[in-house]
Structures are given as structure tokens and as C-alpha cells.
Scaffold this active site. Structure first.
Site, PDB file in Angstrom:
ATOM      1  N   SER A 239       0.765  -1.287  -0.120  1.00 12.86           N
ATOM      2  CA  SER A 239       0.001  -0.139   0.007  1.00 12.86           C
ATOM      3  C   SER A 239       0.863   1.378  -0.131  1.00 12.86           C
ATOM      4  O   SER A 239       0.505   2.281  -0.663  1.00 12.86           O
ATOM      5  CB  SER A 239      -0.884  -0.090   1.159  1.00 12.86           C
ATOM      6  OG  SER A 239      -0.324  -0.154   2.434  1.00 12.86           O
ATOM      7  N   HIS A 269      -1.832  -8.729   1.687  1.00 11.25           N
ATOM      8  CA  HIS A 269      -1.706  -7.660   2.262  1.00 11.25           C
ATOM      9  C   HIS A 269      -2.701  -7.452   3.297  1.00 11.25           C
ATOM     10  O   HIS A 269      -2.995  -8.182   4.330  1.00 11.25           O
ATOM     11  CB  HIS A 269      -1.281  -6.597   1.293  1.00 11.25           C
ATOM     12  CG  HIS A 269      -0.877  -5.232   1.695  1.00 11.25           C
ATOM     13  ND1 HIS A 269      -0.029  -5.031   2.882  1.00 11.25           N
ATOM     14  CD2 HIS A 269      -0.886  -4.047   1.342  1.00 11.25           C
ATOM     15  CE1 HIS A 269       0.078  -4.025   3.163  1.00 11.25           C
ATOM     16  NE2 HIS A 269      -0.182  -3.351   2.205  1.00 11.25           N
ATOM     17  N   HIS A 315       5.866 -12.671   7.579  1.00 13.24           N
ATOM     18  CA  HIS A 315       6.093 -11.256   7.108  1.00 13.24           C
ATOM     19  C   HIS A 315       7.155 -11.449   5.971  1.00 13.24           C
ATOM     20  O   HIS A 315       8.002 -12.194   6.373  1.00 13.24           O
ATOM     21  CB  HIS A 315       6.227 -10.608   8.202  1.00 13.24           C
ATOM     22  CG  HIS A 315       6.115  -9.007   8.023  1.00 13.24           C
ATOM     23  ND1 HIS A 315       7.112  -8.243   7.586  1.00 13.24           N
ATOM     24  CD2 HIS A 315       4.866  -8.337   8.179  1.00 13.24           C
ATOM     25  CE1 HIS A 315       6.434  -7.105   7.357  1.00 13.24           C
ATOM     26  NE2 HIS A 315       4.976  -7.210   7.715  1.00 13.24           N
ATOM     27  N   ARG A 324       2.998  -5.095  16.724  1.00  6.65           N
ATOM     28  CA  ARG A 324       1.648  -4.379  16.404  1.00  6.65           C
ATOM     29  C   ARG A 324       0.756  -5.493  17.202  1.00  6.65           C
ATOM     30  O   ARG A 324      -0.306  -5.607  17.548  1.00  6.65           O
ATOM     31  CB  ARG A 324       1.220  -4.203  15.238  1.00  6.65           C
ATOM     32  CG  ARG A 324       2.296  -2.996  14.667  1.00  6.65           C
ATOM     33  CD  ARG A 324       2.074  -2.701  13.187  1.00  6.65           C
ATOM     34  NE  ARG A 324       2.673  -3.837  12.562  1.00  6.65           N
ATOM     35  CZ  ARG A 324       2.360  -4.144  11.080  1.00  6.65           C
ATOM     36  NH1 ARG A 324       2.082  -2.839  10.304  1.00  6.65           N
ATOM     37  NH2 ARG A 324       2.768  -4.995  10.350  1.00  6.65           N
ATOM     38  N   ASP A 370      -2.190  -8.587  11.600  1.00  6.75           N
ATOM     39  CA  ASP A 370      -3.690  -8.980  11.130  1.00  6.75           C
ATOM     40  C   ASP A 370      -3.968 -10.299  12.116  1.00  6.75           C
ATOM     41  O   ASP A 370      -5.447 -10.513  12.034  1.00  6.75           O
ATOM     42  CB  ASP A 370      -3.655  -9.415   9.858  1.00  6.75           C
ATOM     43  CG  ASP A 370      -3.430  -8.295   8.947  1.00  6.75           C
ATOM     44  OD1 ASP A 370      -3.731  -7.163   9.298  1.00  6.75           O
ATOM     45  OD2 ASP A 370      -2.769  -8.650   7.699  1.00  6.75           O
TER      46      ASP A 370
HETATM   47  N1  NMX Z   1       1.290 -20.028   5.796  1.00  7.58           N
HETATM   48  C1  NMX Z   1       1.671 -20.648   5.246  1.00  7.58           C
HETATM   49  N2  NMX Z   1       2.740 -20.594   4.315  1.00  7.58           N
HETATM   50  C2  NMX Z   1       3.382 -19.729   4.447  1.00  7.58           C
HETATM   51  C3  NMX Z   1       3.127 -18.486   5.332  1.00  7.58           C
HETATM   52  C4  NMX Z   1       1.981 -18.763   6.151  1.00  7.58           C
HETATM   53  N3  NMX Z   1       1.395 -17.982   6.887  1.00  7.58           N
HETATM   54  N4  NMX Z   1       3.767 -17.378   5.274  1.00  7.58           N
HETATM   55  C5  NMX Z   1       4.742 -17.754   4.294  1.00  7.58           C
HETATM   56  N5  NMX Z   1       4.426 -19.033   3.667  1.00  7.58           N
HETATM   57  C6  NMX Z   1       5.144 -19.675   2.757  1.00  7.58           C
HETATM   58  C7  NMX Z   1       4.976 -18.978   1.313  1.00  7.58           C
HETATM   59  O1  NMX Z   1       3.707 -19.186   0.634  1.00  7.58           O
HETATM   60  C8  NMX Z   1       6.047 -19.361   0.487  1.00  7.58           C
HETATM   61  O2  NMX Z   1       5.714 -20.905  -0.075  1.00  7.58           O
HETATM   62  P1  NMX Z   1       6.067 -21.002  -1.635  1.00  7.58           P
HETATM   63  O3  NMX Z   1       7.424 -21.060  -1.296  1.00  7.58           O
HETATM   64  O4  NMX Z   1       5.376 -22.432  -2.019  1.00  7.58           O
HETATM   65  O5  NMX Z   1       5.665 -19.776  -2.303  1.00  7.58           O
HETATM   66  C9  NMX Z   1       7.224 -19.706   1.655  1.00  7.58           C
HETATM   67  O6  NMX Z   1       6.465 -19.734   2.908  1.00  7.58           O
HETATM   68  C10 NMX Z   1       8.150 -18.775   1.758  1.00  7.58           C
HETATM   69  O7  NMX Z   1       7.579 -17.439   2.075  1.00  7.58           O
HETATM   70  P2  NMX Z   1       8.249 -16.248   2.848  1.00  7.58           P
HETATM   71  O8  NMX Z   1       9.470 -15.779   2.130  1.00  7.58           O
HETATM   72  O9  NMX Z   1       8.312 -16.625   4.105  1.00  7.58           O
HETATM   73  O10 NMX Z   1       7.151 -15.113   2.542  1.00  7.58           O
HETATM   74  P3  NMX Z   1       6.976 -14.013   1.707  1.00  7.58           P
HETATM   75  O11 NMX Z   1       7.872 -12.985   2.172  1.00  7.58           O
HETATM   76  O12 NMX Z   1       6.777 -14.352   0.358  1.00  7.58           O
HETATM   77  O13 NMX Z   1       5.218 -13.387   2.037  1.00  7.58           O
HETATM   78  C11 NMX Z   1       3.427 -13.179   3.420  1.00  7.58           C
HETATM   79  C12 NMX Z   1       4.979 -12.734   3.249  1.00  7.58           C
HETATM   80  C13 NMX Z   1       2.897 -12.057   4.502  1.00  7.58           C
HETATM   81  C14 NMX Z   1       2.663 -12.625   2.247  1.00  7.58           C
HETATM   82  C15 NMX Z   1       3.253 -14.527   3.777  1.00  7.58           C
HETATM   83  O14 NMX Z   1       3.815 -14.744   4.907  1.00  7.58           O
HETATM   84  C16 NMX Z   1       1.853 -14.944   3.796  1.00  7.58           C
HETATM   85  O15 NMX Z   1       1.283 -15.258   2.892  1.00  7.58           O
HETATM   86  N6  NMX Z   1       1.276 -14.866   4.959  1.00  7.58           N
HETATM   87  C17 NMX Z   1      -0.088 -14.992   5.328  1.00  7.58           C
HETATM   88  C18 NMX Z   1      -0.923 -13.941   4.746  1.00  7.58           C
HETATM   89  C19 NMX Z   1      -0.787 -12.852   5.721  1.00  7.58           C
HETATM   90  O16 NMX Z   1      -0.776 -12.960   6.852  1.00  7.58           O
HETATM   91  N7  NMX Z   1      -0.629 -11.500   5.076  1.00  7.58           N
HETATM   92  C20 NMX Z   1      -0.668 -10.338   5.866  1.00  7.58           C
HETATM   93  C21 NMX Z   1       0.663  -9.433   5.788  1.00  7.58           C
HETATM   94  C22 NMX Z   1       0.740  -8.466   6.796  1.00  7.58           C
HETATM   95  N8  NMX Z   1      -0.067  -7.280   6.237  1.00  7.58           N
HETATM   96  O17 NMX Z   1      -0.689  -6.703   7.011  1.00  7.58           O
HETATM   97  O18 NMX Z   1       0.060  -6.852   5.086  1.00  7.58           O
HETATM   98  C1  MLT Z   2       2.114  -3.529   6.557  1.00  4.76           C
HETATM   99  O1  MLT Z   2       1.800  -3.214   7.586  1.00  4.76           O
HETATM  100  O2  MLT Z   2       2.142  -3.080   5.525  1.00  4.76           O
HETATM  101  C2  MLT Z   2       2.324  -5.065   6.514  1.00  4.76           C
HETATM  102  O3  MLT Z   2       2.708  -5.576   7.722  1.00  4.76           O
HETATM  103  C3  MLT Z   2       3.111  -5.396   5.280  1.00  4.76           C
HETATM  104  C4  MLT Z   2       4.391  -5.239   5.185  1.00  4.76           C
HETATM  105  O4  MLT Z   2       4.998  -4.265   5.958  1.00  4.76           O
HETATM  106  O5  MLT Z   2       5.162  -5.736   4.263  1.00  4.76           O
END
Ligand code: NMX
Ligand code: MLT
Length: 434
Positions: A239, A269, A315, A324, A370
Site C-alpha cells: 500500500s 496484504h 512477514h 503491533r 492481522d
Molecule cells: N502460511 C503458510 N505458508 C506460508 C506462510 C503462512 N502464513 N507464510 C509464508 N508461507 C510460505 C509462502 O507461501 C512461501 O511458499 P512457496 O515457497 O510455496 O511460495 C514460503 O512460505 C516462503 O515465503 P516467505 O518468504 O516466508 O514469505 P513472503 O515474504 O513471500 O510473504 C507474506 C510474506 C506475509 C505474504 C506471507 O507470510 C503470507 O502469505 N502470510 C499469510 C498472509 C498474511 O498474513 N498476510 C498479511 C501480511 C501483513 N499485512 O498486514 O499486510
Molecule cells: C504492513 O503493515 O504493510 C504489512 O505488515 C506488510 C509489510 O510491511 O510488508
């Protein structure tokens, strides 16, 4: 206006500092980029600059150098309330100084006099099908107000570049002033049969949101906490980065922040907070209440084995429990430790990190912001979880607008990174092996 006067007085030093740094050290290397990073979402490439907040992987967010507990202790609060005025936070984000009570109230006053939402915004929202996602309505409402932009007007009239930040600040205040009423309007239209609660000008920005939502006592404090926590998370998140990117084309604050909100609406996100509560409620329903640890472990594994992520965990930057998350856990423990959905969110925190560690994929097995926010909203009766990302957006626009004002003030250029083809990367890989 105090915000304008203070930015004006800080600007010469900032401009000089940046100019000197770029002139004398523009060639100094701060990072190298790998093929993995180019294909991996540019993770951890140090290529952005903001002085408004910083996320340390091991410590979490600092806003203008202050941790969350420091801010909760230092920022002025309404009499008898636990959580600080949002106006004080905005002052800090824009100026980098903890405000006095008077300075805080001057921001709250600025917001109050700028809070009237143009009627066409409400007409437009009402004209949309009722099943439109609240984030779509929110982003459209922000975009619809683009015609009000003083920056766009000033630019078309030939405003000098070093004054661009002034209408940007005006636009930012005009926009943020209206967010509580626009968001509460969307909530009441969609979920409360369109019965609106008029704004109360005696209330602060955060409490007025709670009042217009029609939620009982205690919710004003949670709202102020929520708006503080979600406001900024340095500039690489989707964002903030989307807002900055669009703003860098000299698009005004309405175009830029609407783009940021569209990014926030993605499930990886901001939308994750709606998905988190959905996941918690699925658990709750399946086990008719808070399950035992083994049952919860199994549920988490079933989610992973079905190819889904566990929302609220992991994350891109953090490598520990998000502070947070911790602040919200503390709030729930203090105010409603017996609430079963909150208890479930707390139990997930005890069980899920081990599951993710065992699975070995997620680089960060810990909860992000979240993972728990929805359970606090649920406690106060805000159960319509597709609305949660709107609240995240209300808060995030505080951080991104503060950044946008400074981006203009420091004359940050249009963003335009370079792309390569896969063949070029393959070639680079071959050469590296020779
Ligand atoms: N559950 C299952 N698998 C996960 C999770 C999770 N919570 N988090 C990461 N992984 C997996 C991810 O999908 C990836 O798998 P693959 O290699 O098969 O593609 C692998 O672990 C490596 O990912 P990371 O490098 O640890 O995470 P990345 O930096 O790519 O993504 C998020 C970060 C936040 C997108 C990821 O952790 C996620 O999808 N979390 C769940 C959704 C979430 O909570 N999003 C909110 C973020 C915060 N916000 O406020 O925006
Ligand atoms: C945010 O607050 O924007 C989320 O934690 C995602 C991020 O920092 O990448």
C-alpha cells in the site's frame, strides 16, 4: 497552520542534507541485487528511503524512532482515556516530534474544520450494488474526491516545484479529515440498513469514528489504538509503495492513495485481516468453541496441506512477533481476557508458530498485525469482517499521506526501475559460473 509552519522551518536543513548526501556520496553502494531477488518480489533490496518509520526485522516498527510502547506512553491522550489522540500521531509522522497537548489539539481542530464530505461521494457509494466489497467503495470514494485536489489545481496553474508540498499537505489534511465519516458511512450503509449516525464535532478523530460506527464504550480506545498501529510500516509494503509510485508521477493524493488502497485490498496484504477472522471462526465452528492444542495443530496442518497459507502469520521483513500484534494482545488481555474468540487468537499464537517451523517453508513463523485485530473488533460487535480492511486503510492513509508530503517537499523523482529479460538473467548466471 502549525504543521505547515513547522515543515517550512525543517525543510531547508532537510533539502541541504539530502543534496549534500547525493552530491558527495551518490556513488556509494548500499546493496547488491541477486537473480533470486529479481524473481522473488524484490525482497530486501534496499532501494527506498523514508524517515517516517523503519521496520527492524528483529524488533519491528519504530515510528519516527519511537517504539509502540514508547508512543503509547508519550503521545497525549483524551482525558480519562487509555489510547492517544490520532491527531498527535499524525503530528509525529509529519514532523518527527512528540507534540504537546495543544499541538495535538491543533491537528484535531484542522481535521474537524475540514471534515465535511461532499454529498456526491455519498450519492456515488449509495448508487453501487450493495454487495460491492467495502474496500472497493472506500477506494472509489477517495478517488471520487480527486476533483477537490489543490495540488492538481496548483500544478495546472504553474505552481513552482519547491512549493508542491504545500497543496499536498492541504490535500492530505482535507482527505484524512474525511476518512472517519466516509468509512463509517460505508459500514452503516452495508450492515446497518443505511441508518446513519451524524458526526459529533466535540469528539476527537478516533472517537468520532467509533461514535459514527455506533459501537459501545471502549471501542473509541480500540479505534485509536488500531489507527496508530496500522498507520505506517516503512515504504516497501504494497500500500505504501503503490501510493508512492503513483504519487511519483505527480499524481495527486487522491489518485495515489486510491491506488494504495487497491493494493491493501489484496489477501496477502491488508485483506489478510478479514481472512484471519474467517479462519478463526472456522476453527471455532468446527470444534464448537476453543479447541484443545492438538485439535488446533491438526486444523493448522489441514490448512497447510490443502495448499493454503495460515492468514496472519509470516512477514516479508519481520522475523519475530510483530509488536503491533503484541500491543493488541495486551489490549485484549487487559479488557476482555474471557472472550472466547480472543482466547482462540491467543491460543493460535501458542500453537501455529511451531507448526510453521515444522513445515519449514515460511521464513517468519510469527504472527503479524492481522492475526489478532479481527478478534478485538469481533468482541465489540463489529463482526462484518469484510469491513476490517477499510479500517486498515483509514489508518494506512495517515502514514502514506505523511510520506507523500515529504516526497514532494524533497522533490523525489518519478520511480522507474529497470527490467531485464529472462535470457539476460540466464546469461548473467552463465557468466557468473565461468
Ligand atoms: N502460511 C503458510 N505458508 C506460508 C506462510 C503462512 N502464513 N507464510 C509464508 N508461507 C510460505 C509462502 O507461501 C512461501 O511458499 P512457496 O515457497 O510455496 O511460495 C514460503 O512460505 C516462503 O515465503 P516467505 O518468504 O516466508 O514469505 P513472503 O515474504 O513471500 O510473504 C507474506 C510474506 C506475509 C505474504 C506471507 O507470510 C503470507 O502469505 N502470510 C499469510 C498472509 C498474511 O498474513 N498476510 C498479511 C501480511 C501483513 N499485512 O498486514 O499486510
Ligand atoms: C504492513 O503493515 O504493510 C504489512 O505488515 C506488510 C509489510 O510491511 O510488508
Amino acid at each position: 497552520m502549525i504543521l505547515k509552519e513547522k515543515i517550512e522551518s525543517q525543510l531547508p536543513e532537510w533539502r541541504e542534507r539530502v543534496k549534500k548526501l547525493v552530491k558527495e556520496s551518490g556513488e556509494v553502494k548500499i546493496d547488491e541485487v541477486t537473480i533470486g531477488q529479481v524473481y522473488g518480489g524484490m525482497r530486501n533490496i534496499k532501494s527506498l528511503v523514508t524517515d517516517i518509520s523503519y521496520v527492524d526485522p528483529a524488533e519491528g516498527i519504530r515510528f519516527r524512532g519511537y517504539t509502540i510502547p514508547e508512543l503509547l506512553a508519550k503521545l497525549p491522550k483524551p482525558a480519562g482515556e487509555e489510547m492517544p489522540y490520532v491527531g498527535g500521531l499524525y503530528y509525529l509522522l509529519l514532523l518527527g516530534e512528540i507534540p504537546t497537548v495543544d499541538q495535538t489539539l491543533s491537528v484535531e481542530k484542522e481535521w474537524q474544520v475540514r471534515s465535511k464530505v461532499p454529498g456526491y461521494v455519498f450519492d456515488m457509494i449509495k448508487a453501487m450494488p450493495l454487495d460491492t466489497h467495502p474496500m472497493t467503495l472506500f477506494s472509489m470514494a477517495v478517488l471520487a474526491m480527486q476533483r477537490e485536489s489543490l495540488f492538481a489545481k496548483g500544478y495546472s496553474e504553474g505552481l513552482k516545484k519547491d512549493r508542491y508540498w504545500e497543496p499536498m499537505l492541504e490535500d492530505s489534511l482535507n482527505l484524512t479529515a474525511k476518512l472517519p465519516e466516509i468509512s463509517a458511512f460505508i459500514y452503516r450503509l452495508k450492515y446497518k440498513e443505511g441508518k446513519m449516525i451524524p458526526s459529533d464535532p466535540k469528539l476527537d478523530w478516533g472517537a468520532n469514528f467509533a461514535h459514527m460506527m455506533g459501537v459501545s464504550k471502549g471501542y473509541a480506545d480500540l479505534s485509536r489504538l488500531y489507527f496508530l498501529l496500522h498507520s505506517d510500516h516503512e515504504s516497501g509494503n504494497v500500500s505504501a509503495h503503490a501510493t508512492h509510485l503513483v504519487g511519483s508521477a505527480l499524481s495527486d493524493i487522491y489518485y495515489a492513495t486510491s491506488a494504495g488502497l487497491n493494493g491493501l485490498a489484496g489477501p496477502l496484504h491488508g485483506l489478510a485481516n478479514q481472512e484471519c477472522l474467517g479462519w478463526l471462526l472456522e476453527v471455532f465452528e468446527k470444534y464448537a468453541g476453543v479447541p484443545g492444542r492438538d485439535e488446533l495443530r491438526k486444523f493448522a496442518w489441514d490448512t497447510l496441506n490443502s495448499g493454503q497459507v495460515i492468514p496472519g502469520y509470516g512477514h516479508a521483513v519481520l522475523r519475530k512477533t510483530d509488536p503491533r500484534f503484541a500491543a493488541q494482545l495486551d489490549f485484549g488481555k487487559k479488557h476482555f481476557p474471557e472472550d472466547p474468540v480472543f482466547q482462540l487468537a491467543a491460543l493460535v499464537y501458542e500453537v501455529v508458530p511451531d507448526v510453521l517451523i515444522e513445515q519449514g517453508k515460511a521464513k517468519d513463523p510469527w504472527p503479524n498485525v492481522d492475526a489478532i485485530s479481527g478478534s478485538l473488533q469481533y468482541h465489540y460487535g463489529v463482526k462484518e469482517f469484510d469491513f476490517y480492511t477499510v479500517m486498515f486503510g483509514v489508518s494506512r492513509l495517515l502514514g502514506v499521506t505523511a510520506n507523500a508530503v515529504w516526497a514532494r517537499a524533497l522533490g523525489q523523482p518519478i520511480e522507474r526501475p529497470k527490467s531485464l529479460t529472462t535470457a539476460m538473467l540466464e546469461d548473467a548466471a552463465k557468466k557468473a559460473k565461468v
